[in-house]
Design a protein around this motif. Structure first.
Motif, mmCIF file in Angstrom:
data_model
loop_
_atom_site.group_PDB
_atom_site.id
_atom_site.type_symbol
_atom_site.label_atom_id
_atom_site.label_comp_id
_atom_site.label_asym_id
_atom_site.label_seq_id
_atom_site.Cartn_x
_atom_site.Cartn_y
_atom_site.Cartn_z
ATOM 1 N N VAL A 1 63.841 80.449 13.190
ATOM 2 C CA VAL A 1 63.039 80.795 12.444
ATOM 3 C C VAL A 1 61.389 79.165 12.630
ATOM 4 C CG1 VAL A 1 62.006 79.882 10.007
ATOM 5 C CG2 VAL A 1 64.000 81.571 10.273
ATOM 6 N N GLY A 2 61.980 77.826 13.223
ATOM 7 C CA GLY A 2 61.041 77.116 13.172
ATOM 8 C C GLY A 2 60.359 76.836 14.394
ATOM 9 N N ARG A 3 61.141 77.632 15.504
ATOM 10 C CA ARG A 3 60.674 77.932 16.381
ATOM 11 C C ARG A 3 58.509 78.934 16.268
ATOM 12 N NH1 ARG A 3 65.337 77.279 21.361
ATOM 13 N NH2 ARG A 3 63.707 78.185 22.814
ATOM 14 N N VAL A 4 59.025 79.761 15.233
ATOM 15 C CA VAL A 4 58.027 80.368 14.837
ATOM 16 C C VAL A 4 56.278 79.856 14.492
ATOM 17 C CG1 VAL A 4 57.142 81.879 13.254
ATOM 18 C CG2 VAL A 4 59.114 82.108 13.985
ATOM 19 N N PHE A 5 56.878 78.170 14.587
ATOM 20 C CA PHE A 5 55.663 76.986 13.767
ATOM 21 C C PHE A 5 54.848 76.795 14.934
ATOM 22 C CE2 PHE A 5 58.183 79.183 10.398
ATOM 23 C CZ PHE A 5 56.819 78.637 9.551
ATOM 24 N N SER A 6 55.667 77.089 15.730
ATOM 25 C CA SER A 6 55.202 76.150 17.516
ATOM 26 C C SER A 6 54.146 77.040 18.579
ATOM 27 C CB SER A 6 55.681 75.062 17.861
ATOM 28 O OG SER A 6 55.350 74.591 18.712
ATOM 29 N N ASP A 7 53.007 77.897 18.519
ATOM 30 C CA ASP A 7 52.403 78.530 20.087
ATOM 31 C C ASP A 7 52.564 77.756 21.066
ATOM 32 O OD1 ASP A 7 52.245 81.146 20.951
ATOM 33 O OD2 ASP A 7 49.446 80.589 20.884
ATOM 34 N N THR A 8 54.286 77.936 21.698
ATOM 35 C CA THR A 8 54.109 76.775 22.966
ATOM 36 C C THR A 8 54.878 77.473 23.839
ATOM 37 O OG1 THR A 8 55.428 75.404 22.264
ATOM 38 C CG2 THR A 8 53.524 74.484 21.385
ATOM 39 N N PHE A 9 56.244 76.791 25.054
ATOM 40 C CA PHE A 9 56.866 76.788 25.762
ATOM 41 C C PHE A 9 58.658 77.429 24.718
ATOM 42 C CE2 PHE A 9 60.469 76.194 28.076
ATOM 43 C CZ PHE A 9 60.444 76.703 29.089
ATOM 44 N N ALA A 10 58.424 77.280 23.784
ATOM 45 C CA ALA A 10 59.494 77.787 22.664
ATOM 46 C C ALA A 10 59.424 78.550 21.848
ATOM 47 C CB ALA A 10 60.026 75.916 22.475
ATOM 48 N N GLY A 11 58.367 78.625 21.511
ATOM 49 C CA GLY A 11 58.082 79.657 20.108
ATOM 50 C C GLY A 11 58.856 80.607 20.294
ATOM 51 N N ILE A 12 58.599 81.820 19.163
ATOM 52 C CA ILE A 12 59.004 83.012 19.712
ATOM 53 C C ILE A 12 58.321 83.468 18.341
ATOM 54 C CG2 ILE A 12 60.815 82.174 17.617
ATOM 55 C CD1 ILE A 12 62.291 85.004 18.385
ATOM 56 N N ALA A 13 57.663 84.727 18.410
ATOM 57 C CA ALA A 13 56.788 85.177 18.144
ATOM 58 C C ALA A 13 57.951 85.788 16.746
ATOM 59 C CB ALA A 13 55.843 87.045 18.649
ATOM 60 N N PRO A 14 56.998 85.913 15.255
ATOM 61 C CA PRO A 14 57.582 86.182 14.012
ATOM 62 C C PRO A 14 58.440 87.984 14.000
ATOM 63 C CG PRO A 14 55.311 85.187 13.600
ATOM 64 C CD PRO A 14 55.556 85.200 15.059
ATOM 65 N N ALA A 15 57.374 88.515 14.381
ATOM 66 C CA ALA A 15 58.023 89.842 14.491
ATOM 67 C C ALA A 15 59.448 89.649 15.443
ATOM 68 C CB ALA A 15 57.463 90.808 15.313
ATOM 69 N N SER A 16 60.000 88.827 16.228
ATOM 70 C CA SER A 16 61.217 89.003 17.280
ATOM 71 C C SER A 16 62.067 87.664 16.634
ATOM 72 C CB SER A 16 61.096 88.316 18.503
ATOM 73 O OG SER A 16 60.009 88.391 19.407
ATOM 74 N N VAL A 17 61.868 87.643 15.319
ATOM 75 C CA VAL A 17 62.874 86.826 14.873
ATOM 76 C C VAL A 17 63.724 87.362 13.976
ATOM 77 C CG1 VAL A 17 63.182 84.520 12.242
ATOM 78 C CG2 VAL A 17 61.247 84.926 14.221
ATOM 79 N N PRO A 18 63.942 88.648 12.950
ATOM 80 C CA PRO A 18 65.035 89.273 12.076
ATOM 81 C C PRO A 18 65.963 90.005 12.791
ATOM 82 C CG PRO A 18 62.881 89.918 11.266
ATOM 83 C CD PRO A 18 62.613 89.264 12.617
ATOM 84 N N PRO A 19 65.560 90.664 14.164
ATOM 85 C CA PRO A 19 66.762 91.122 15.091
ATOM 86 C C PRO A 19 67.637 90.006 16.133
ATOM 87 C CG PRO A 19 64.667 91.152 16.171
ATOM 88 C CD PRO A 19 64.314 91.230 14.807
ATOM 89 N N PHE A 20 67.377 88.358 16.282
ATOM 90 C CA PHE A 20 67.514 87.588 16.758
ATOM 91 C C PHE A 20 68.430 87.072 16.005
ATOM 92 C CE2 PHE A 20 65.700 87.446 20.276
ATOM 93 C CZ PHE A 20 65.570 85.874 21.023
ATOM 94 N N VAL A 21 68.127 86.832 13.952
ATOM 95 C CA VAL A 21 69.101 86.243 13.345
ATOM 96 C C VAL A 21 70.174 87.195 13.558
ATOM 97 C CG1 VAL A 21 68.940 85.440 10.787
ATOM 98 C CG2 VAL A 21 67.421 84.916 11.230
ATOM 99 N N LEU A 22 70.032 88.664 13.070
ATOM 100 C CA LEU A 22 71.068 89.612 12.982
ATOM 101 C C LEU A 22 72.130 89.283 14.302
ATOM 102 C CD1 LEU A 22 69.044 92.858 11.665
ATOM 103 C CD2 LEU A 22 70.887 91.259 10.456
ATOM 104 N N ALA A 23 71.526 89.236 14.960
ATOM 105 C CA ALA A 23 72.433 88.769 16.181
ATOM 106 C C ALA A 23 73.600 87.885 16.266
ATOM 107 C CB ALA A 23 72.006 89.274 17.855
#
Length: 255
Positions: free
Chosen positions: A194-216
């Motif tokens: 979730v934290g990495r959503v808030f930085s549009d940089t090398f380490a970022g992750i788009a908000p839409a990609s977060v739910p399946p990541f968290v479930l996994a």
């Protein structure tokens, strides 16, 4: 092994989890930004990012472990609670209560967001733009299951065998390795995700990609708990307080 009654009060533990998780995300995001600015080679960028995370995470566990256990990860806190209930030991085993898991997770997520914002500010990156890096693919989700399952298995196996004090370097080394052997680069942590959503940089992750990541990640934690419970059936059972040593044994401070 740590008795639940010997732990610091909840407010201090939550502060440790918030600041520790914020610091961890600042390390991950900040080192990613620095790596991207210093090199155009993606391999070197990942090497720099993973190396900083290994050292940073290890140091943070040493600093905050005696206060909160240094979970910095809702999946670990959830696994701690689940292990205590599965073994039947509950609170007496040293496991977190359901309310504590909720409080820990909230502190960790807030810390994760704060850490990303601080990293952005340190490198003069916009704090109003969310990450745009899409990480939606089956192989990435599988990587998160594997990475989180390995992390949780490592932590609980060390706790059960009386080696919780080794968790700081062991967890750091594992995450550093998992950067390289998983295609997702091993987020393995809902709060960091979730934290990495808030930085549009090398380490970022788009908000839409977060739910399946968290479930996994949560699935990986559940699989690890089932495996460790089978491997060490006495973990968390009545009379065993090993779960108080997750990640690092906590202790009450004396004045």
């Amino acid at each position: 092994m740590t008795s639940p009654d010997a732990r610091p009060d909840l407010s201090r533990r939550l502060a440790a989890e918030l600041v520790g998780t914020a610091s961890l995300v600042a390390v991950v995001v900040g080192s990613g930004i620095m790596a991207q600015r210093l090199s155009d080679d993606v391999g070197l960028q990942l090497l720099a990012n993973s190396t900083a995370t290994v050292f940073g995470l290890t140091a943070l566990i040493w600093v905050f472990g005696p206060t909160s256990g240094a979970h910095f990860n809702p999946a670990v806190s959830f696994a701690d609670w689940l292990m205590g209930r599965l073994a039947g030991g509950g609170r007496a085993s040293g496991a977190l209560t359901g309310a504590e898991v909720g409080a820990y997770s909230a502190a960790q997520v807030v810390g994760g967001i704060a850490g990303a914002v601080v990293a952005n500010l340190m490198f003069e990156v916009s704090v109003t733009e969310l990450a745009s890096t899409d990480r939606s693919a089956g192989h990435l989700w599988l990587s998160e299951v594997v990475a989180t399952a390995g992390l949780v298995t490592l932590i609980f196996a060390l706790a059960r065998t009386g080696r919780g004090g080794l968790s700081a370097p062991a967890v750091g080394f594992y995450i550093g390795a998992a950067y390289w052997f998983t295609s997702s680069t091993s987020f393995a942590n809902p709060a960091v995700t979730v934290g990495r959503v808030f930085s549009d940089t090398f380490a970022g992750i788009a908000p839409a990609s977060v739910p399946p990541f968290v479930l996994a990640q949560l699935l990986g934690a559940v699989l690890a708990v089932a495996f460790v419970h089978w491997l060490h059936p006495q973990l968390g059972a009545p009379g065993d307080t090993s779960l108080g040593d997750v990640v690092v044994p906590t202790r009450e401070e004396t004045s």
